[in-house]
Scaffold this motif. Structure first.
Motif, PDB file in Angstrom:
ATOM      1  N   UNK A 216       0.779   6.151   5.003  1.00  0.00           N
ATOM      2  CA  UNK A 216       1.742   6.878   5.821  1.00  0.00           C
ATOM      3  C   UNK A 216       2.126   8.130   5.060  1.00  0.00           C
ATOM      4  N   UNK A 217       2.642   9.092   5.767  1.00  0.00           N
ATOM      5  CA  UNK A 217       3.067  10.324   5.096  1.00  0.00           C
ATOM      6  C   UNK A 217       4.439  10.721   5.621  1.00  0.00           C
ATOM      7  N   UNK A 218       5.213  11.290   4.716  1.00  0.00           N
ATOM      8  CA  UNK A 218       6.541  11.786   5.057  1.00  0.00           C
ATOM      9  C   UNK A 218       6.605  13.234   4.601  1.00  0.00           C
ATOM     10  N   UNK A 219       7.070  14.107   5.485  1.00  0.00           N
ATOM     11  CA  UNK A 219       7.170  15.523   5.151  1.00  0.00           C
ATOM     12  C   UNK A 219       8.471  15.801   4.413  1.00  0.00           C
ATOM     13  N   UNK A 220       8.482  16.915   3.708  1.00  0.00           N
ATOM     14  CA  UNK A 220       9.710  17.386   3.083  1.00  0.00           C
ATOM     15  C   UNK A 220       9.922  16.907   1.668  1.00  0.00           C
ATOM     16  N   UNK A 221      11.118  17.261   1.147  1.00  0.00           N
ATOM     17  CA  UNK A 221      11.487  16.923  -0.230  1.00  0.00           C
ATOM     18  C   UNK A 221      11.489  15.407  -0.417  1.00  0.00           C
ATOM     19  N   UNK A 222      10.787  14.933  -1.433  1.00  0.00           N
ATOM     20  CA  UNK A 222      10.698  13.500  -1.693  1.00  0.00           C
ATOM     21  C   UNK A 222       9.637  12.809  -0.847  1.00  0.00           C
ATOM     22  N   UNK A 223       8.955  13.584  -0.025  1.00  0.00           N
ATOM     23  CA  UNK A 223       7.928  13.008   0.840  1.00  0.00           C
ATOM     24  C   UNK A 223       6.576  12.966   0.161  1.00  0.00           C
ATOM     25  N   UNK A 224       5.592  12.553   0.912  1.00  0.00           N
ATOM     26  CA  UNK A 224       4.233  12.459   0.419  1.00  0.00           C
ATOM     27  C   UNK A 224       3.517  11.285   1.040  1.00  0.00           C
ATOM     28  N   UNK A 225       2.446  10.859   0.405  1.00  0.00           N
ATOM     29  CA  UNK A 225       1.580   9.788   0.893  1.00  0.00           C
ATOM     30  C   UNK A 225       1.890   8.482   0.177  1.00  0.00           C
ATOM     31  N   UNK A 226       1.955   7.394   0.945  1.00  0.00           N
ATOM     32  CA  UNK A 226       2.129   6.060   0.363  1.00  0.00           C
ATOM     33  C   UNK A 226       1.228   5.081   1.103  1.00  0.00           C
ATOM     34  N   UNK A 227       0.868   4.014   0.416  1.00  0.00           N
ATOM     35  CA  UNK A 227       0.065   2.948   1.024  1.00  0.00           C
ATOM     36  C   UNK A 227       0.931   2.124   1.968  1.00  0.00           C
ATOM     37  N   UNK A 228       0.342   1.685   3.062  1.00  0.00           N
ATOM     38  CA  UNK A 228       1.040   0.785   3.980  1.00  0.00           C
ATOM     39  C   UNK A 228       0.434  -0.613   3.959  1.00  0.00           C
ATOM     40  N   UNK A 229      -0.696  -0.749   3.288  1.00  0.00           N
ATOM     41  CA  UNK A 229      -1.374  -2.040   3.161  1.00  0.00           C
ATOM     42  C   UNK A 229      -1.828  -2.229   1.725  1.00  0.00           C
ATOM     43  N   UNK A 230      -1.974  -3.463   1.348  1.00  0.00           N
ATOM     44  CA  UNK A 230      -2.492  -3.789   0.027  1.00  0.00           C
ATOM     45  C   UNK A 230      -3.958  -3.387  -0.042  1.00  0.00           C
ATOM     46  N   UNK A 231      -4.398  -2.933  -1.221  1.00  0.00           N
ATOM     47  CA  UNK A 231      -5.804  -2.556  -1.383  1.00  0.00           C
ATOM     48  C   UNK A 231      -6.741  -3.734  -1.153  1.00  0.00           C
ATOM     49  N   UNK A 232      -6.243  -4.947  -1.346  1.00  0.00           N
ATOM     50  CA  UNK A 232      -7.075  -6.134  -1.110  1.00  0.00           C
ATOM     51  C   UNK A 232      -7.314  -6.376   0.380  1.00  0.00           C
ATOM     52  N   UNK A 233      -6.574  -5.691   1.233  1.00  0.00           N
ATOM     53  CA  UNK A 233      -6.725  -5.823   2.691  1.00  0.00           C
ATOM     54  C   UNK A 233      -7.568  -4.705   3.293  1.00  0.00           C
ATOM     55  N   UNK A 234      -8.066  -3.801   2.450  1.00  0.00           N
ATOM     56  CA  UNK A 234      -8.818  -2.639   2.938  1.00  0.00           C
ATOM     57  C   UNK A 234     -10.230  -2.690   2.373  1.00  0.00           C
ATOM     58  N   UNK A 235     -11.222  -2.812   3.259  1.00  0.00           N
ATOM     59  CA  UNK A 235     -12.609  -2.793   2.794  1.00  0.00           C
ATOM     60  C   UNK A 235     -13.129  -1.361   2.756  1.00  0.00           C
ATOM     61  N   UNK A 236     -14.169  -1.178   1.977  1.00  0.00           N
ATOM     62  CA  UNK A 236     -14.791   0.141   1.920  1.00  0.00           C
ATOM     63  C   UNK A 236     -15.350   0.531   3.285  1.00  0.00           C
TER      64      UNK A 236
END
Length: 140
Positions: free
Chosen positions: A54-74
């Motif tokens: 997910x991404x949030x705009x503005x001060x203090x924003x940016x990109x963060x994971x919404x799922x565990x890496x173990x739940x995401x396949x290549x």
């Protein structure tokens, strides 16, 4: 011919995001990946649409994971990027009525389809967390 390195870049970015305790800005990620922040936003957009980040705009924003890496396949990441083309090879369209060209195209098409299927199978069996495990084992 230019290589499409979006998949490796995105995997690299996901691995960094997992280790962060705050959102990462597109500028920070651009530095990590040695690319422009606009490129980061463009390639991460597909991951946001797939529900991985997910991404949030503005001060203090940016990109963060919404799922565990173990739940995401290549494979899921590859699909989120729009299934980039694997090979520069393709059928010839110079003489579509020529039976010899058709035979050559059919053989090439079959081989490329087999390679695509194998590639997808390999990606489906690996999670992004597996990559972190491999990297951590190499550090030890």
């Amino acid at each position: 011919m230019r290589t499409d390195n979006r998949l490796s870049r995105v995997l690299h970015a996901l691995l960094h995001l997992d280790g962060m305790d705050r959102p990462a800005t597109s500028d920070e990620m651009g530095h990590m990946l040695n690319t422009n922040p606009a490129v980061v936003r463009r390639i991460m957009g597909g991951l946001r649409d797939a529900g991985f980040v997910t991404s949030v705009k503005g001060h203090g924003g940016g990109w963060t994971l919404t799922r565990s890496l173990s739940e995401i396949t290549l494979l899921q990441v590859y699909d989120a990027l729009g299934e980039p083309t694997l090979f520069a090879l393709g059928p010839s369209e110079d003489a579509p009525s020529c039976l010899l060209e058709r035979a050559a195209n059919e053989a090439l098409g079959d081989a490329l389809q087999t390679a695509q299927t194998l590639f997808r199978e390999e990606l489906s069996g690996v999670t992004v967390a597996d990559l972190a495990t491999t990297a951590n084992a190499q550090r030890a």
